[in-house]
Design an enzyme around this catalytic site. Structure first.
Site, mmCIF file in Angstrom:
data_model
loop_
_atom_site.group_PDB
_atom_site.id
_atom_site.type_symbol
_atom_site.label_atom_id
_atom_site.label_comp_id
_atom_site.label_asym_id
_atom_site.label_seq_id
_atom_site.Cartn_x
_atom_site.Cartn_y
_atom_site.Cartn_z
ATOM 1 N N CYS A 156 -3.899 4.202 5.680
ATOM 2 C CA CYS A 156 -3.767 3.109 4.953
ATOM 3 C C CYS A 156 -4.058 1.536 6.545
ATOM 4 C CB CYS A 156 -2.408 3.091 4.752
ATOM 5 S SG CYS A 156 -1.174 3.400 6.085
ATOM 6 N N GLU A 167 -10.659 -0.945 -0.188
ATOM 7 C CA GLU A 167 -10.200 0.470 0.523
ATOM 8 C C GLU A 167 -10.542 1.510 0.389
ATOM 9 O OE1 GLU A 167 -5.831 2.141 0.238
ATOM 10 O OE2 GLU A 167 -6.055 1.988 2.500
ATOM 11 N N LYS A 191 9.251 13.781 -3.533
ATOM 12 C CA LYS A 191 7.906 14.258 -4.491
ATOM 13 C C LYS A 191 6.840 14.028 -3.416
ATOM 14 C CE LYS A 191 4.691 13.244 -7.264
ATOM 15 N NZ LYS A 191 3.169 13.932 -6.430
ATOM 16 N N GLU A 238 4.863 0.789 0.504
ATOM 17 C CA GLU A 238 3.770 1.158 1.485
ATOM 18 C C GLU A 238 2.323 1.236 1.095
ATOM 19 O OE1 GLU A 238 1.466 1.550 4.078
ATOM 20 O OE2 GLU A 238 2.396 3.059 4.508
#
Lengths: 493, 294
Positions: free
Chosen positions: A307, A404, A199, A273
């Site tokens: 990331c 983040e 997906k 991850e």
């Protein structure tokens, strides 16, 4: 005695008033984007059971590029059934050498169509064409090519163990490197003999659907790769499907935790991850001009939608002011604008939602007491853009330092000693990546050993390669993608 | 007149010390005839949290020791255990285990220390890689310890499972808190005494006695624990551990149907399950056609 003052860069660099870059847009004439894309299930493009579609927006023009099938649990079930059938009847029985040949074909066909992929990636996701053309798409092809060669050599990878594929893998990928993340997921899974339901992210599914064309054209047996588009509903349906043997997810730490909980009562294997908040450390003996390039690449690469972005900058106190001066000068030269322009350094923020999130953090940083500084560049009126931003005098407890942001926003702190910077760098729940700049070899190895992060760049930053394992410590996830180590996520021992 | 034997008080092993549980709670361990053998500490949440503080404190020191040094320390544990073999056999007998089985368990346990001692400076070589990246960089991947590990020993392998779980974790540079078998807890505590006299720094190994069902929730939800090793736990408890463990993305490992005495754990893979792979990049000046890119 008079005090000696070292003045540095007294004159501010000012490029824009002297000359500016002529527009150099990549042509889109040859790009064919269909008005609508269906799911890719069992080798065919099929309508969503809901009959519903959602629009995918070009973040530069804010106009719809196409529409994509809205996936739900019924679509996912169809895809899983197709994947299971392909696994039992075809793919798990095929020799590794033959599987490898299919992967080589995919790699080659991506190379042939690389320009098209690069342009669509930039149109749909907002990343500068220079990056999609020179980094994303070449890495996609290289990834398939690398893992293709493993398919018939797996028995040599793990000493003392016999290996087997896991089965049907559900793979959910993010919007920051749409096609590259698809490659990171698909290539090792297929090389190891698994079949896949993938997906793509809601805002960036177009290149995945183009990849579906490549997969079809390569003659890959139907059902080996299935692609279901949609939002979190489709993602949850994959995670919760009882006949999926393994979940691989790349995305935020929050969603990663939800997935870890969702798979808790099952035998599903899981690799995650997740997010990061990398420390990027500059020592006073570092080659400062190169370090500044590294800082720029660390946080403004792909608009900071990375990331492993170097989003926490630590500068040794004695060179702090000098580095900041150089950094500001360099930031003022960054060209922010049309992702399709070959001069563009920083493209469009991926979505209105993400721009909202970044703007929220910009306000928050000021409120928390950090000093904001933004590049003087002009940004287009239309589209989702954000000026490259520094937060000076940030401190460990600030949310802009702890959380983040996933945008072109860099929080700057200073440090005096090695012990201090190691402590600060590791003081985060994340542990994906880190960077260190120093001329001293022994210090590099001291730092790279003590930084609790899965990837450490020394005197460089944001480098990727199919042979190089990538993944996190702590709340940045578990499992590795890339290299020999990336195989273990897709094998049973 | 017959001499009165001095009976041993079995306590916890935390941070190199042997404290009683702070809770003051105990459970009576009885033999087949129903007589009390020992009052065993029923470790509490607070005892566990103290153990995590000790384990985290010991991590930097233990993980930075050389493989050779860790190797010698694990071998030293085998030496110390060999010397206290009879005590361990007696304790197993006291807990109702047959003579032949008791001797075998102790001898197997000693040999497993020697086995894992040997891995301390070798698994890195087997599982590291220099990665042939396209650009002009030197790129290598090495295993590094995950951090603080919590393990629950097998109920029916009261000595060998404890040794295997501790050895796999500490051979790889982790620190560990292990919950002993509640059915046969005694020799785990004696093992703690052996470890304490084998140059293992305090806090590297911590041993608790108590009830898994009571402590598991604490193990799983503690935010400074990196990994859980739950080899034989019931499915519902495993699910609970994974649910709670997601709060800080814990690595949760489950080993079904492990026969410890047969040596199922004698592989480098249990060590590797408690390792993270770290990849380091550095530019190389002017080699290769692609040129050096900072």
């Amino acid at each position: 005695m008079s005090k000696r003052v070292n003045k540095i860069n007294v004159t501010e660099l000012d490029f824009s008033s002297v000359w500016s870059y002529a527009a150099s847009p990549e042509s889109t004439d040859h790009i064919k984007i269909a008005p609508r894309y269906e799911h890719f299930i069992n080798g065919e493009f099929v309508r969503p059971t809901s009959g519903k579609y959602f629009k995918t927006i070009n973040p530069t023009s804010e106009a719809a590029l196409s529409e994509l099938a809205q996936g739900n649990d019924k679509d996912v079930d169809k895809a899983v059934k197709a994947a299971r059938k392909a696994y039992t009847e075809v793919w798990s029985k095929m020799s590794g050498a033959e599987r490898g040949k299919y992967l080589y074909r995919i790699a080659r066909m991506i190379q042939e169509r690389s320009r098209e992929f690069a342009v669509i990636e930039s149109m749909d996701g907002g990343k500068p064409i220079r990056e999609s053309r020179d980094i994303d798409i070449p890495l996609v092809a290289a990834h398939f090519f690398y893992y293709a060669g493993w398919a018939d050599k797996l028995e040599f990878a793990f000493p003392g163990k016999s290996v087997a594929p896991i089965g049907v893998c559900g793979q959910i990928i993010p919007w920051n490197f749409p096609l590259l993340m698809a490659a990171w997921k698909l290539a090792p899974a297929l090389a190891c003999g698994n079949t896949v339901v993938l997906k793509p992210a809601e805002t960036t599914s177009l290149t995945a659907m183009k990849l579906a064309e490549v997969i079809r054209d390569c003659g890959l047996p139907p059902g080996v790769v299935n692609i279901v588009t949609g939002d979190g509903v489709a993602g949850a349906a994959i995670v919760n499907h009882p006949d999926v043997d393994k979940i691989a997810f790349t995305g935020s730490t929050d969603v990663g935790k939800i997935i870890q909980r969702a798979t808790a009562g099952t035998d599903k294997r899981l690799t995650l991850e997740l997010g990061g908040k990398a420390a990027h450390i500059i020592f006073d003996d570092a080659p400062l001009d190169q370090a500044v390039e590294g800082i720029i690449n660390g946080i403004f690469f792909n608009q900071g939608h990375v990331c492993c972005a170097g989003s926490r900058l630590f500068i040794q106190e004695s060179v702090h002011d000098k580095v900041i001066r150089k950094l500001k000068d360099r930031m003022n030269t960054l060209v922010v604008g049309d992702p399709l322009d070959k001069n563009t350094d920083v493209g469009a923020i991926n979505s209105a939602e993400q721009l909202g999130k970044i703007n929220h953090y910009l306000k928050l940083g000021v409120k928390e007491g950090a000093e904001i500084w933004q590049s003087s560049c002009a940004i287009p009126r239309k589209g989702y853009f954000c000026k490259p931003t520094l937060f000076l005098k940030a401190s460990q407890s600030h949310r802009i330092v702890q959380e983040e942001i996933f945008g072109p926003v860099l929080a700057v702190q200073s440090f005096r000693t090695i012990e201090e910077v190691i402590e600060k760098a590791n003081n985060t729940p994340f542990g994906l990546s880190a960077g260190v700049w120093t001329d001293k070899g022994s210090r590099i190895f001291n730092l790279t050993t003590k930084l609790r992060a899965g990837v450490v760049w020394a005197n460089t930053y944001n480098k990727f390669d199919p042979t190089s394992p990538f993944g996190g410590y702590k709340e940045s996830g578990f499992g590795r993608e890339g290299g020999l180590h990336g195989l273990s996520a897709y094998l049973k021992f | 007149m017959e001499r009165i034997e001095v009976l041993k008080t079995y306590k916890l092993y935390i941070g190199g010390q042997f404290p009683r549980t702070e809770s003051g709670r105990y459970y009576a361990l009885t033999n087949k005839q129903g007589a009390t053998i020992a009052n065993v500490c029923l470790a509490s949440r607070k005892d566990f949290r103290n153990a995590v503080v000790a384990a985290r404190g010991a991590f930097a020191g233990w993980s930075s020791r050389s493989g050779y040094n860790r190797s010698q320390i694990l071998y030293r544990i085998a030496e110390m255990m060999e010397g206290r073999k009879q005590q361990l056999v007696d304790e197993l007998l006291l807990q109702g285990i047959s003579k032949s089985s008791a001797t075998k368990q102790v001898e197997t346990g000693i040999d497993h220390w020697v086995y894992f001692a040997g891995w301390c400076d070798k698994y890195q070589q087997v599982f590291s890689a220099v990665n042939p990246v396209q650009s002009s960089h030197f790129n290598f991947s090495v295993p590094e310890p995950t951090g603080v590990v919590v393990a629950i020993a097998s109920q029916d392998s009261p000595l060998v499972s404890v040794i295997d779980l501790i050895a796999a974790a500490i051979a790889g540079g982790n620190t560990i808190i292990v919950l002993a078998s509640s059915k046969y807890p005694l020799c785990a505590i004696t093992l703690g005494e052996i470890i304490a006299t084998s140059d293992v720094s305090g806090g590297v190994v911590n041993i608790l006695t108590g009830k898994p069902e009571e402590l598991l929730g604490q193990f799983a939800s503690h935010m400074d624990v990196n990994a859980l090793v739950l080899p034989e736990i019931a499915n519902d408890l495993l699910t609970k551990a994974k649910l709670e463990g997601a709060n800080n993305v814990k690595r949760v490992h489950h080993y079904k149907n492990t026969n410890w005495e047969r040596g199922d754990f004698l592989q480098p893979y249990p060590i590797m399950d408690l390792q993270e792979i770290k990849t380091t990049w550095h530019p190389i000046e002017q080699i290769g056609s692609s040129g050096s890119k900072y």
